[in-house]
Design a protein around this motif. Structure first.
Motif, PDB file in Angstrom:
ATOM      1  N   LEU A 145       0.840  -1.201   0.000  1.00  0.00           N
ATOM      2  CA  LEU A 145       0.000   0.000   0.000  1.00  0.00           C
ATOM      3  C   LEU A 145       0.875   1.251   0.000  1.00  0.00           C
ATOM      4  N   VAL A 146       2.131   1.082   0.406  1.00  0.00           N
ATOM      5  CA  VAL A 146       3.118   2.160   0.399  1.00  0.00           C
ATOM      6  C   VAL A 146       4.393   1.560  -0.195  1.00  0.00           C
ATOM      7  N   PRO A 147       5.084   2.305  -1.086  1.00  0.00           N
ATOM      8  CA  PRO A 147       6.347   1.781  -1.618  1.00  0.00           C
ATOM      9  C   PRO A 147       7.300   1.447  -0.454  1.00  0.00           C
ATOM     10  N   ARG A 148       7.957   0.296  -0.558  1.00  0.00           N
ATOM     11  CA  ARG A 148       8.752  -0.261   0.538  1.00  0.00           C
ATOM     12  C   ARG A 148       9.730   0.739   1.158  1.00  0.00           C
ATOM     13  N   GLU A 149      10.479   1.437   0.294  1.00  0.00           N
ATOM     14  CA  GLU A 149      11.507   2.353   0.799  1.00  0.00           C
ATOM     15  C   GLU A 149      10.872   3.513   1.579  1.00  0.00           C
ATOM     16  N   GLN A 150       9.760   4.008   1.043  1.00  0.00           N
ATOM     17  CA  GLN A 150       9.040   5.108   1.691  1.00  0.00           C
ATOM     18  C   GLN A 150       8.480   4.663   3.049  1.00  0.00           C
ATOM     19  N   LEU A 151       8.041   3.420   3.098  1.00  0.00           N
ATOM     20  CA  LEU A 151       7.502   2.879   4.343  1.00  0.00           C
ATOM     21  C   LEU A 151       8.593   2.752   5.398  1.00  0.00           C
ATOM     22  N   GLN A 152       9.740   2.193   4.987  1.00  0.00           N
ATOM     23  CA  GLN A 152      10.851   2.022   5.933  1.00  0.00           C
ATOM     24  C   GLN A 152      11.304   3.366   6.486  1.00  0.00           C
ATOM     25  N   LYS A 153      11.331   4.369   5.617  1.00  0.00           N
ATOM     26  CA  LYS A 153      11.736   5.703   6.030  1.00  0.00           C
ATOM     27  C   LYS A 153      10.723   6.296   7.015  1.00  0.00           C
ATOM     28  N   ALA A 154       9.455   6.108   6.714  1.00  0.00           N
ATOM     29  CA  ALA A 154       8.393   6.622   7.601  1.00  0.00           C
ATOM     30  C   ALA A 154       8.486   5.978   8.976  1.00  0.00           C
ATOM     31  N   VAL A 155       8.741   4.668   9.010  1.00  0.00           N
ATOM     32  CA  VAL A 155       8.842   3.945  10.282  1.00  0.00           C
ATOM     33  C   VAL A 155      10.030   4.468  11.085  1.00  0.00           C
ATOM     34  N   SER A 156      11.165   4.680  10.433  1.00  0.00           N
ATOM     35  CA  SER A 156      12.339   5.114  11.196  1.00  0.00           C
ATOM     36  C   SER A 156      12.215   6.576  11.616  1.00  0.00           C
ATOM     37  N   THR A 157      11.584   7.412  10.788  1.00  0.00           N
ATOM     38  CA  THR A 157      11.345   8.799  11.202  1.00  0.00           C
ATOM     39  C   THR A 157      10.431   8.835  12.431  1.00  0.00           C
ATOM     40  N   ALA A 158       9.371   8.010  12.409  1.00  0.00           N
ATOM     41  CA  ALA A 158       8.440   7.961  13.539  1.00  0.00           C
ATOM     42  C   ALA A 158       9.162   7.475  14.792  1.00  0.00           C
ATOM     43  N   GLN A 159      10.007   6.466  14.645  1.00  0.00           N
ATOM     44  CA  GLN A 159      10.772   5.906  15.767  1.00  0.00           C
ATOM     45  C   GLN A 159      11.579   7.000  16.468  1.00  0.00           C
ATOM     46  N   LYS A 160      12.237   7.841  15.656  1.00  0.00           N
ATOM     47  CA  LYS A 160      13.083   8.899  16.222  1.00  0.00           C
ATOM     48  C   LYS A 160      12.262   9.948  16.946  1.00  0.00           C
TER      49      LYS A 160
END
Ligand code: GTP
Ligand code: MN
Ligand code: MN
Ligand code: MN
Ligand code: MN
Ligand code: MN
Length: 199
Positions: free
Chosen positions: A182-197
């Motif tokens: 539902l979200v391009p993989r790279e964009q998703l990984q980036k969103a997850v790590s930004t949220a984590q921080k």
């Protein structure tokens, strides 16, 4: 708290009462061709809810003795929480995704389902949601998950993922976004790590 542990459906079903309670929740999504500001593709409409406790989660709930199966319990909860627009919605075993057991604050096995609808069906659910039995009580409202990331790198999905979620609902969401692309993989990984921080 301890992370919930992933279990097969079979192993999860061996965890029985009175020690263990079972709950089922569902992610409903539909392809959505519209663009935000005429520009940003929305891609899909994905439903979550703001719960009574101020946390985000999926519609669904505890399966109890009235329910003859996990799916029957889930469909009952969906009617209670989503209202008349969900009357023709039937989640089946085919829509099953995962089970997780957690011990704190109580012993609960959380089963997760996902189902693709068409946008009209999803809109019908949204329109009926304020007439649900639990609206304004257990459910404060449905929300769509923003799947894009704004130019500042935070607005959209990263900011959404920085909210507080119930149980492992955040992981359930991310896993489904990945599984159904539902979200391009790279964009998703980036969103997850930004949220984590940001947490
Ligand atoms: P009651 O009628 O008040 O019992 O609510 P309910 O049956 O709707 O139960 P609810 O959905 O609030 O929660 C059932 C269990 O699942 C609780 O242990 C919650 O903490 C947990 N839970 C609620 N929503 C989610 C979710 O989206 N994902 C996960 N993993 N767990 C959830
Ligand atoms: Mn405006
Ligand atoms: Mn519920
Ligand atoms: Mn409920
Ligand atoms: Mn319930
Ligand atoms: Mn209830």
């Amino acid at each position: 708290m301890g992370d919930p542990r992933a279990l097969s459906r079979e192993a999860a079903l061996r965890l029985g009462p009175p020690q263990w309670k079972h709950a089922c929740h569902a992610l409903l999504y539909a392809p959505c061709p519209e663009r935000l500001f005429g520009k940003i593709p929305l891609r899909f409409a994905v439903l979550m809810q703001m719960r009574f406790d101020g946390r985000l989660g999926f519609p669904g709930g505890f399966v109890d003795l009235r329910d003859t199966s996990l799916e029957e319990g889930l469909n009952r909860e969906l009617r209670e929480e989503l209202g008349p627009g969900a009357a023709s919605l039937h989640i089946a075993e085919l829509d099953y995704m995962s089970s997780h057991a957690s011990e704190n604050p109580q012993r609960v096995v959380a089963h997760f389902y996902a189902k693709q609808l068409c946008l009209d069906e999803l809109r019908t659910i949204e329109e009926g949601a304020t007439r649900a039995k639990d609206h304004g009580l257990e459910v404060m409202g449905l929300v769509r998950v923003p799947l894009y990331t704004m130019r500042d790198g935070v607005g959209g999905l990263p900011a959404f993922l920085s909210n507080t979620f119930i149980g492992n609902a955040r992981d359930q969401l991310v896993h489904a976004l990945e599984t159904f692309q539902l979200v391009p993989r790279e964009q998703l990984q980036k969103a997850v790590s930004t949220a984590q921080k940001r947490l």
